[in-house]
Scaffold this motif. Structure first.
Motif, PDB file in Angstrom:
ATOM      1  N   LYS A   1      55.184  48.305  75.792  1.00  0.00           N
ATOM      2  CA  LYS A   1      54.725  47.068  76.506  1.00  0.00           C
ATOM      3  C   LYS A   1      56.042  46.344  77.194  1.00  0.00           C
ATOM      4  N   GLY A   2      57.124  47.118  77.114  1.00  0.00           N
ATOM      5  CA  GLY A   2      58.269  46.539  77.745  1.00  0.00           C
ATOM      6  C   GLY A   2      59.231  45.695  77.027  1.00  0.00           C
ATOM      7  N   TYR A   3      59.044  45.555  75.627  1.00  0.00           N
ATOM      8  CA  TYR A   3      59.938  44.666  74.688  1.00  0.00           C
ATOM      9  C   TYR A   3      61.069  45.482  74.360  1.00  0.00           C
ATOM     10  N   LYS A   4      62.005  44.543  74.152  1.00  0.00           N
ATOM     11  CA  LYS A   4      63.349  45.202  73.568  1.00  0.00           C
ATOM     12  C   LYS A   4      63.015  44.914  72.028  1.00  0.00           C
ATOM     13  N   VAL A   5      63.157  45.705  70.983  1.00  0.00           N
ATOM     14  CA  VAL A   5      63.077  45.427  69.791  1.00  0.00           C
ATOM     15  C   VAL A   5      64.363  45.517  68.991  1.00  0.00           C
ATOM     16  N   ILE A   6      64.768  44.737  68.312  1.00  0.00           N
ATOM     17  CA  ILE A   6      65.894  44.642  67.517  1.00  0.00           C
ATOM     18  C   ILE A   6      65.507  44.060  66.121  1.00  0.00           C
ATOM     19  N   GLY A   7      66.429  44.488  65.003  1.00  0.00           N
ATOM     20  CA  GLY A   7      66.230  43.956  63.682  1.00  0.00           C
ATOM     21  C   GLY A   7      67.286  42.766  63.402  1.00  0.00           C
ATOM     22  N   MET A   8      67.163  42.114  62.532  1.00  0.00           N
ATOM     23  CA  MET A   8      67.717  40.836  62.270  1.00  0.00           C
ATOM     24  C   MET A   8      67.910  40.842  60.675  1.00  0.00           C
ATOM     25  N   THR A   9      69.177  40.998  59.936  1.00  0.00           N
ATOM     26  CA  THR A   9      69.129  41.266  58.505  1.00  0.00           C
ATOM     27  C   THR A   9      70.546  40.558  58.059  1.00  0.00           C
ATOM     28  N   ALA A  10      70.610  40.360  56.784  1.00  0.00           N
ATOM     29  CA  ALA A  10      71.934  40.089  56.188  1.00  0.00           C
ATOM     30  C   ALA A  10      72.672  41.255  55.223  1.00  0.00           C
ATOM     31  N   SER A  11      71.791  42.304  55.397  1.00  0.00           N
ATOM     32  CA  SER A  11      72.100  43.345  54.728  1.00  0.00           C
ATOM     33  C   SER A  11      73.565  43.985  55.179  1.00  0.00           C
ATOM     34  N   SER A  12      73.847  44.927  54.338  1.00  0.00           N
ATOM     35  CA  SER A  12      75.070  45.568  54.706  1.00  0.00           C
ATOM     36  C   SER A  12      74.957  46.756  55.652  1.00  0.00           C
ATOM     37  N   PRO A  13      76.138  47.345  56.275  1.00  0.00           N
ATOM     38  CA  PRO A  13      75.833  48.477  57.275  1.00  0.00           C
ATOM     39  C   PRO A  13      75.420  49.767  56.357  1.00  0.00           C
ATOM     40  N   ASP A  14      75.637  49.819  55.255  1.00  0.00           N
ATOM     41  CA  ASP A  14      75.353  51.123  54.421  1.00  0.00           C
ATOM     42  C   ASP A  14      73.666  50.972  54.055  1.00  0.00           C
ATOM     43  N   GLU A  15      73.491  49.705  53.512  1.00  0.00           N
ATOM     44  CA  GLU A  15      72.010  49.424  53.297  1.00  0.00           C
ATOM     45  C   GLU A  15      71.127  49.744  54.630  1.00  0.00           C
ATOM     46  N   ILE A  16      71.615  49.125  55.794  1.00  0.00           N
ATOM     47  CA  ILE A  16      70.889  49.456  56.987  1.00  0.00           C
ATOM     48  C   ILE A  16      70.466  50.816  57.462  1.00  0.00           C
ATOM     49  N   THR A  17      71.791  51.439  57.108  1.00  0.00           N
ATOM     50  CA  THR A  17      71.659  53.054  57.368  1.00  0.00           C
ATOM     51  C   THR A  17      70.684  53.557  56.746  1.00  0.00           C
ATOM     52  N   ALA A  18      70.651  53.534  55.288  1.00  0.00           N
ATOM     53  CA  ALA A  18      69.663  53.886  54.400  1.00  0.00           C
ATOM     54  C   ALA A  18      68.387  53.630  54.568  1.00  0.00           C
ATOM     55  N   ILE A  19      68.209  52.632  54.994  1.00  0.00           N
ATOM     56  CA  ILE A  19      66.531  52.053  55.444  1.00  0.00           C
ATOM     57  C   ILE A  19      66.133  52.610  56.530  1.00  0.00           C
ATOM     58  N   LYS A  20      67.069  52.790  57.690  1.00  0.00           N
ATOM     59  CA  LYS A  20      66.490  53.372  58.749  1.00  0.00           C
ATOM     60  C   LYS A  20      66.259  54.869  58.609  1.00  0.00           C
ATOM     61  N   LYS A  21      67.258  55.701  57.956  1.00  0.00           N
ATOM     62  CA  LYS A  21      66.737  57.033  57.504  1.00  0.00           C
ATOM     63  C   LYS A  21      65.519  57.097  56.829  1.00  0.00           C
ATOM     64  N   GLN A  22      65.296  56.288  55.789  1.00  0.00           N
ATOM     65  CA  GLN A  22      64.318  56.488  54.828  1.00  0.00           C
ATOM     66  C   GLN A  22      62.854  56.256  55.635  1.00  0.00           C
ATOM     67  N   TYR A  23      62.855  55.074  56.664  1.00  0.00           N
ATOM     68  CA  TYR A  23      61.536  54.877  57.283  1.00  0.00           C
ATOM     69  C   TYR A  23      61.589  55.217  58.824  1.00  0.00           C
ATOM     70  N   GLY A  24      62.506  55.788  59.313  1.00  0.00           N
ATOM     71  CA  GLY A  24      62.743  56.441  60.575  1.00  0.00           C
ATOM     72  C   GLY A  24      62.730  55.339  61.578  1.00  0.00           C
ATOM     73  N   ILE A  25      63.404  54.364  61.207  1.00  0.00           N
ATOM     74  CA  ILE A  25      63.501  53.180  62.363  1.00  0.00           C
ATOM     75  C   ILE A  25      64.668  53.637  63.358  1.00  0.00           C
ATOM     76  N   THR A  26      64.285  53.427  64.703  1.00  0.00           N
ATOM     77  CA  THR A  26      65.389  53.861  65.658  1.00  0.00           C
ATOM     78  C   THR A  26      65.881  52.620  66.549  1.00  0.00           C
ATOM     79  N   PHE A  27      65.652  51.334  66.112  1.00  0.00           N
ATOM     80  CA  PHE A  27      66.243  50.352  66.908  1.00  0.00           C
ATOM     81  C   PHE A  27      67.485  49.950  66.030  1.00  0.00           C
ATOM     82  N   ASP A  28      68.290  48.991  66.942  1.00  0.00           N
ATOM     83  CA  ASP A  28      69.561  48.394  66.178  1.00  0.00           C
ATOM     84  C   ASP A  28      69.164  47.135  65.247  1.00  0.00           C
TER      85      ASP A  28
END
Length: 366
Positions: A298-325
């Motif tokens: 629908k033309g939206y830019k999608v981003i995540g907002m978190t206070a988690s560490s880079p390693d935690e972000i990487t792990a969650i993105k891999k586990q759930y197949g998340i593709t945005f930053d």
């Protein structure tokens, strides 16, 4: 005259407890954050209570409403007034401790609907204590309004309704949003400081080790620092608090740069807010990538907002197949934006258009 004062106290205390309780019951998660602050190491150092903050918050706010109703209808007045007295003594101690030692800036007595300074909160509790003592002294004048059957039914109904309300707002959203990030508010405007607003007066404090002991010296005392003193640290002491905008700690940081200026200009922005990815609801996380694809179509830019560490972000993105930053922001403003973890927030050039709990993602309107 004694009866008039007693009945006035009954109505005043009962109504105030109901209002205060309902405001917090509207957002028990927010109140649980405040309790966690009291349980933290700098305040009462009772970290073992932190995991139970939400359960304790629910119990307290439901108890406030129920006691308020019980007082108004005169249900078990002796028990009710004793419980009110114990509760207000506890509250008075907490607010005095917060004010005197300057450890908790807002007691959360009225949630986000009304912010009181610690001394204002303490004054409010002293006034309530005064009226509750009047009720305690004249307990026999607090008589039931209805028959025992109706009284019992009203008390039970109050507990059930409060329990249902608590369950609903925890699993969805607060019925009324009092926060700076509520739907319709603009984040950029919330960060603005009005022209002529009072500024904070801050004094630099220098800490030096003198004869093995850390001592503080103000800017005017620098000439008096003894020879041989070793510099340890410098801190700022707020002499007078200036104007603080409703939104003052919001950032959208990635790789050391803050991108909020450009991201808040996006006409179609979907923020997936998860203050702590390791504590986020797994069902909610599993929905994220599908929602990302629908929003992107629908033309939206999608981003995540978190206070988690880079390693935690990487792990969650891999586990759930998340593709945005994901962008970094401190957990406190993220918890303020929305109580659910994760939650979904649609922005149009910085204006909040919609906020959705992870249980209500089907309500998202792209």
């Amino acid at each position: 005259m004694k009866n008039i004062i007693t009945q006035f106290s009954r109505i005043f205390v009962g109504v105030l407890f109901i209002i205060s309780g309902l405001i917090k019951l509207n957002d028990p998660v927010g109140f649980s954050y405040k309790l966690a602050e009291y349980f933290s190491e700098p305040v009462f150092n009772m970290p073992f209570f932190v995991p139970f903050s939400l359960a304790i918050a629910l119990f307290i706010v439901i108890l406030e409403v129920v006691l308020g109703v019980m007082l108004l209808i005169g249900y078990k007045s002796k028990l009710t007034i004793w419980l009110l007295l114990l509760l207000i003594v506890k509250f008075t101690f907490l607010t005095f401790y917060s004010a005197y030692f300057d450890v908790v800036k807002d007691c959360g007595c009225f949630g986000d609907a009304l912010h009181l300074t610690p001394w204002q909160s303490f004054t409010k509790d002293v006034i309530l204590l005064f009226f509750i003592l009047i009720l305690f002294i004249n307990m026999k004048l607090v008589k039931p309004l209805f028959s025992d059957k109706i009284q019992n039914s009203l008390a039970i109904l109050t507990v059930l309704l409060c329990g249902f309300m608590g369950y609903w707002v925890i699993n969805h959203l607060p019925l009324k949003d009092f926060r700076a990030y509520k739907v319709g508010n603009n984040i950029q405007k919330g960060m603005e400081i009005p022209e002529g607003a009072p500024k904070s007066v801050v004094e630099m404090i220098f800490i030096y080790k003198v004869n093995g002991v850390d001592k503080e010296f103000g800017e005017k005392d620098l000439a008096n620092i003894p020879a041989g003193a070793v510099f340890v640290d410098r801190k700022d002491k707020v002499i007078t608090e200036g104007y603080v905008p409703p939104i003052h700690d919001f950032i959208m940081e990635k790789d050391g740069s803050d991108y909020k200026e450009e991201l808040l200009q996006e006409p179609k922005l979907l923020m997936v807010v998860a203050y702590d990815l390791t504590k986020a609801n797994t069902d909610g996380l599993a929905k994220i990538e599908l929602i990302n694809k629908k929003a992107a179509a629908k033309g939206y830019k999608v981003i995540g907002m978190t206070a988690s560490s880079p390693d935690e972000i990487t792990a969650i993105k891999k586990q759930y197949g998340i593709t945005f930053d994901f962008y970094f922001c401190d957990a406190i403003p993220l918890k303020t934006i929305e109580r659910a973890n994760p939650s979904f927030v649609i922005l149009e050039k910085g204006t909040v258009k919609q906020k959705v709990h992870y249980n209500d993602t089907e309500d998202l309107v792209f």
